[in-house]
Design an enzyme around this catalytic site. Structure first.
Site, PDB file in Angstrom:
ATOM      1  N   LYS A  10       0.813  -1.219   0.000  1.00 15.87           N
ATOM      2  CA  LYS A  10       0.000   0.000   0.000  1.00 15.87           C
ATOM      3  C   LYS A  10       0.850   1.273   0.000  1.00 15.87           C
ATOM      4  O   LYS A  10       0.316   2.371  -0.088  1.00 15.87           O
ATOM      5  CB  LYS A  10      -0.927   0.011   1.216  1.00 15.87           C
ATOM      6  CG  LYS A  10      -1.942  -1.112   1.202  1.00 15.87           C
ATOM      7  CD  LYS A  10      -2.802  -1.086   2.442  1.00 15.87           C
ATOM      8  CE  LYS A  10      -3.772  -2.258   2.437  1.00 15.87           C
ATOM      9  NZ  LYS A  10      -4.569  -2.314   3.661  1.00 15.87           N
ATOM     10  N   CYS A  11       2.161   1.114   0.110  1.00 11.67           N
ATOM     11  CA  CYS A  11       3.076   2.255   0.220  1.00 11.67           C
ATOM     12  C   CYS A  11       3.603   2.653  -1.154  1.00 11.67           C
ATOM     13  O   CYS A  11       4.226   1.849  -1.850  1.00 11.67           O
ATOM     14  CB  CYS A  11       4.231   1.869   1.146  1.00 11.67           C
ATOM     15  SG  CYS A  11       5.597   3.041   1.168  1.00 11.67           S
ATOM     16  N   GLY A  12       3.371   3.890  -1.532  1.00  7.62           N
ATOM     17  CA  GLY A  12       3.841   4.393  -2.816  1.00  7.62           C
ATOM     18  C   GLY A  12       5.356   4.376  -2.937  1.00  7.62           C
ATOM     19  O   GLY A  12       5.896   4.077  -4.012  1.00  7.62           O
TER      20      GLY A  12
END
Length: 114
Positions: A10-12
């Site tokens: 979920k982390c860009g």
């Protein structure tokens, strides 16, 4: 060469680091550290490879940080706390055989020699 990323899908920033490594022709081993927390020994090894103390691996912006930091007095305390509370681990961590970095900002991945 094995390249491991402690990864949060979920982390860009994690996604950018993964893409940068893949663009160089490597397929990194992704460890979703929130689902499968690294062991105390793995955290210790990553910190030593990165040349940092375990508390430098902690995300200070996490709500749980202050309470945990107050009770961690030793290196071993920090290692155990990071293992038991993986949400505190800064991401992404990129680990090669003898080196590791916290790839934040994602451009830090360019410091690594593949």
């Amino acid at each position: 060469m094995t390249i491991t990323i402690w990864y949060n899908p979920k982390c860009g920033t994690c996604q950018k680091v993964r893409a940068a490594i893949e663009a160089k022709g490597h397929t990194p081993r992704l460890v979703e550290y929130l689902k499968t927390p690294p062991s105390v020994e793995e955290i210790d090894q990553a910190c030593r490879k990165a040349g940092i103390e375990p508390q430098q691996l902690a995300r200070q912006k996490e709500p749980a940080y202050a309470a945990i930091a107050d009770r961690c007095k030793t290196r071993q305390d920090w290692l155990k706390a990071l293992h038991e509370n993986p949400v505190l681990i800064e991401r992404p961590v990129v680990i090669l055989e003898d080196t590791a970095i916290i790839a934040r900002p994602p451009e830090r991945v360019e410091e690594l020699t593949f």
